[in-house]
Design a protein around this motif. Structure first.
Motif, PDB file in Angstrom:
ATOM      1  N   ASP A  17       0.668  -1.306   0.014  1.00  0.00           N
ATOM      2  CA  ASP A  17       0.040   0.197  -0.092  1.00  0.00           C
ATOM      3  C   ASP A  17       0.970   1.481   0.093  1.00  0.00           C
ATOM      4  O   ASP A  17       2.002   1.271   0.358  1.00  0.00           O
ATOM      5  CB  ASP A  17      -0.915   0.093   1.343  1.00  0.00           C
ATOM      6  N   GLU A  19       0.880   4.942   0.983  1.00  0.00           N
ATOM      7  CA  GLU A  19       0.238   6.317   1.558  1.00  0.00           C
ATOM      8  C   GLU A  19       1.083   7.439   1.631  1.00  0.00           C
ATOM      9  O   GLU A  19       2.314   7.249   1.896  1.00  0.00           O
ATOM     10  CB  GLU A  19       0.010   5.822   2.969  1.00  0.00           C
ATOM     11  N   SER A  21       1.126  11.927   2.415  1.00  0.00           N
ATOM     12  CA  SER A  21       0.674  12.994   3.037  1.00  0.00           C
ATOM     13  C   SER A  21       1.358  14.134   2.572  1.00  0.00           C
ATOM     14  O   SER A  21       2.622  14.420   2.769  1.00  0.00           O
ATOM     15  CB  SER A  21       0.443  12.625   4.572  1.00  0.00           C
ATOM     16  N   SER A  43      -2.945  14.648  -0.087  1.00  0.00           N
ATOM     17  CA  SER A  43      -2.703  13.649   0.802  1.00  0.00           C
ATOM     18  C   SER A  43      -3.604  12.269   0.276  1.00  0.00           C
ATOM     19  O   SER A  43      -4.610  12.463  -0.448  1.00  0.00           O
ATOM     20  CB  SER A  43      -2.828  13.734   2.335  1.00  0.00           C
ATOM     21  N   SER A  45      -4.172   7.654  -0.259  1.00  0.00           N
ATOM     22  CA  SER A  45      -3.524   6.441  -0.166  1.00  0.00           C
ATOM     23  C   SER A  45      -3.879   5.398  -1.529  1.00  0.00           C
ATOM     24  O   SER A  45      -5.003   5.721  -1.703  1.00  0.00           O
ATOM     25  CB  SER A  45      -3.890   5.653   0.953  1.00  0.00           C
ATOM     26  N   LYS A  47      -4.454   1.526  -2.741  1.00  0.00           N
ATOM     27  CA  LYS A  47      -4.384   0.336  -1.817  1.00  0.00           C
ATOM     28  C   LYS A  47      -4.204  -0.893  -2.874  1.00  0.00           C
ATOM     29  O   LYS A  47      -4.350  -0.950  -3.871  1.00  0.00           O
ATOM     30  CB  LYS A  47      -5.384  -0.067  -1.136  1.00  0.00           C
ATOM     31  N   ASN A 289     -10.962  13.666   6.063  1.00  0.00           N
ATOM     32  CA  ASN A 289     -10.699  12.304   6.453  1.00  0.00           C
ATOM     33  C   ASN A 289     -11.937  11.424   6.690  1.00  0.00           C
ATOM     34  O   ASN A 289     -12.024  10.464   7.437  1.00  0.00           O
ATOM     35  CB  ASN A 289      -9.916  12.336   7.934  1.00  0.00           C
ATOM     36  N   ARG A 291     -13.694   8.492   5.475  1.00  0.00           N
ATOM     37  CA  ARG A 291     -13.403   7.431   4.501  1.00  0.00           C
ATOM     38  C   ARG A 291     -14.589   6.602   4.124  1.00  0.00           C
ATOM     39  O   ARG A 291     -14.551   5.380   3.456  1.00  0.00           O
ATOM     40  CB  ARG A 291     -12.681   6.534   5.229  1.00  0.00           C
TER      41      ARG A 291
END
Length: 597
Positions: A17, A19, A21, A43, A45, A47, A289, A291
């Protein structure tokens, strides 16, 4: 189509993964203009097990973000990137060895077949870790997965755009990398080929890989194949989540996509402010943030991949080949390339032979005729210019034509630059020797130069060195400039060295400054060596068919040309030193150019 993506002959790809930021990137648009922020603290991510699209209007920072995540852009950015695998966090060096970057342009070698290209890739990536039968199984399996089996014996230059794109993916798939980045994989493809290409990437992602690609404005059908989308605009993240949630996401702030409108087009239109300026709201919502907009497919796929890895006990340990082994693979590829490129080798050899005969006939009996001594020195000058020009100009174009392929293969851990450079050097040496010999043999004997084997070998040695030095100097120019400027600069440098060679303008007549500058011209040492090989070492008086031949005595001509104090072997040492210097300088400049590109 494209559903069998598990390579049975190789171990499973380890899931990783990515990630990142607060990624910030600044660039200066002009020479003196102010710094401009391309990325403004983004920022997110990516996966494993997911196919992610980075989207946005032109100038949004898509390619910049991709270059930072791949490592193509090593400076000018700030922030943090973490690479997290099943066994914990990976270092940058570990991640680099397990990722690949497939660029927008499909830089393939047109003279090689699909199978030969795949075989070279597997030899450079896997080496002796698999038997020949195992490697053939991997190649057949990859080509079958990518629907390229029927093109196995087709040369890359004859492939369609979609086939080239799939072959570029196949070349990186032979060692089963866990992370794949692609820059605009559908560029230049029709609707069907684009759909097939993205469907292939979706299948590869479901096998446990992390696949990220930039894409401009996909069709609705292609858009639905992506698991997640990362939307950029004005250097900020506007949305990060599942593709199936994009309509609801935009509707939450009052942007309602029409029923039969392509969601991908609507997203780009919205962040381009066609329906008003909602970018601040979108950026704030994306950075909250939350999700809930993210798909949960990655966790499910990661569990399935882990179970498959645990069940697959008979894995093959891939030990990359050494640089020595890679050197011989690259050397073989270089030899095959030269043998098939008729314009570089076959045609050039024929022309060298014809020009050698032409000049030999043009300067007939100038080698032993005392009345044609100055004419014979002119023959040496023509030989010097011809060998240098025909060696320098193709070399100027060599690195620029191969730069994109070299950059891609080196970045994707196919080989080190020094390995490629050494293979290229060793492969070019016999060719340069052959070119010099094919030209020198007829021109030397037809112009009636001394029938002395030692003198012929001395003359041939100078011809070979002039050819090799000019080839190296051309590589140096090519690694510093673009092809257009390189050919112009190369021609100017040859003309400059020609005037300082000591024949068109005698050294005794030159201004003192230019006289000392002439020591920087390898033409000077080549001309000295040519004259000494034919007229030096106590050569007897020449034939004189007329009543008076001023330069019947070679020593008199050498004195008038201020060559009496020169030494043949000193000239040879200086020429060899020039060759080594230019070769080393070309390597350093090429390495610097690759590092800064």
């Amino acid at each position: 189509m494209y559903q069998r993506v598990v390579l049975l002959s190789l171990p499973k790809a380890q899931s990783i993964d990515i990630e990142f930021s607060n990624i910030t990137y600044e660039a200066r648009p002009g020479f003196r203009g102010p710094m401009k922020k391309i990325l403004k603290g983004v920022s997110g991510s990516f996966k494993s097990g997911e196919l992610t699209a980075i989207m946005g209007p032109s100038g949004a920072g898509k390619s910049t973000l991709l270059n930072i995540l791949t490592g193509f852009e090593k400076s000018k950015w700030k922030g943090q990137i973490n690479y997290i695998g099943t066994e914990g966090q990976h270092t940058w060096n570990e991640y680099r060895k397990q990722s690949c970057y497939i660029q927008q342009d499909d830089k393939l070698r047109p003279l090689f077949t699909v199978y030969e290209t795949m075989w070279t890739a597997i030899e450079l990536k896997i080496g002796r870790s698999l038997s020949r039968k195992g490697k053939e199984m991997v190649i057949d399996e990859v080509l079958e997965n990518l629907d390229l089996s029927k093109t196995k014996e087709t040369r890359c230059g004859q492939l369609s755009g979609g086939q080239k794109k799939r072959l570029s993916i196949a070349l990186e798939l032979v060692d089963n990398p866990p992370v794949m980045f692609l820059d605009e994989p559908t560029t230049g493809l029709d609707a069907l080929s684009s759909h097939q290409c993205i469907r292939l990437l979706q299948s590869l992602a479901k096998a446990g890989r992390t696949i990220v690609c930039t894409i401009h404005q996909p069709s609705a059908v292609v858009y639905e194949l992506f698991d997640n989308v990362y939307l950029l605009a004005e250097g900020k993240c506007m949305y990060e989540g599942a593709t199936k949630n994009t309509i609801a996401y935009f509707a939450s702030i009052g942007l309602n996509c029409p029923r039969y409108h392509n969601p991908a087009d609507y997203m780009i239109e919205a962040v381009s402010k066609e329906y008003g300026d909602y970018n601040d709201q979108l950026a704030k919502l994306a950075s909250s943030n939350d999700r809930s907009w993210r798909s949960d497919t990655s966790q499910t796929l990661k569990k399935e991949t882990t179970m498959q890895i645990n069940e697959n006990k008979a894995t093959v340990l891939i030990q990359p080949p050494s640089e020595t082994e890679k050197f011989f693979v690259l050397l073989h590829r270089c030899v095959v390339q030269l043998s098939r490129d008729w314009t570089t080798t076959h045609l050039k050899m024929v022309l060298h032979l014809l020009v050698g005969i032409l000049l030999g006939v043009l300067y007939t009996d100038s080698g032993d005729n005392g009345s044609k001594t100055i004419m014979n020195v002119g023959f040496f000058l023509v030989t010097t210019v011809y060998l240098c020009y025909t060696s320098m100009m193709p070399a100027v174009l060599k690195f620029p034509s191969e730069f994109s392929t070299l950059k891609k293969e080196r970045f994707n851990n196919w080989y080190q630059l020094r390995t490629y450079y050494a293979a290229s050097l060793i492969c070019s040496l016999p060719i340069q020797v052959a070119f010099a010999f094919i030209y020198t043999s007829p021109s030397y004997f037809l112009s009636r130069q001394p029938l002395d084997m030692n003198r012929f070998l001395m003359f041939l040695t100078v011809s070979i060195l002039m050819t090799m030095i000019s080839d190296s100097f051309g590589l140096l120019i090519g690694s510093l400039t673009n092809p257009i400027n390189g050919t112009f600069i190369g021609a100017i440098i040859i003309c400059t060295m020609l005037t300082l060679a000591g024949f068109l303008a005698h050294y005794s007549h030159m201004p003192i400054v230019l006289y000392y500058v002439s020591y920087l011209s390898y033409f000077k040492y080549g001309m000295h060596a040519f004259v000494h090989s034919v007229y030096g070492f106590g050569r007897e008086k020449l034939l004189c068919p007329k009543n008076y031949c001023h330069y019947r005595v070679p020593e008199l001509m050498m004195t008038d040309l201020t060559l009496a104090d020169g030494k043949y072997w000193i000239d040879i040492v200086v020429l060899i030193s020039n060759y080594v210097l230019f070769r080393f300088a070309a390597y350093c400049t090429l390495k610097r150019k690759l590092s800064s590109a």
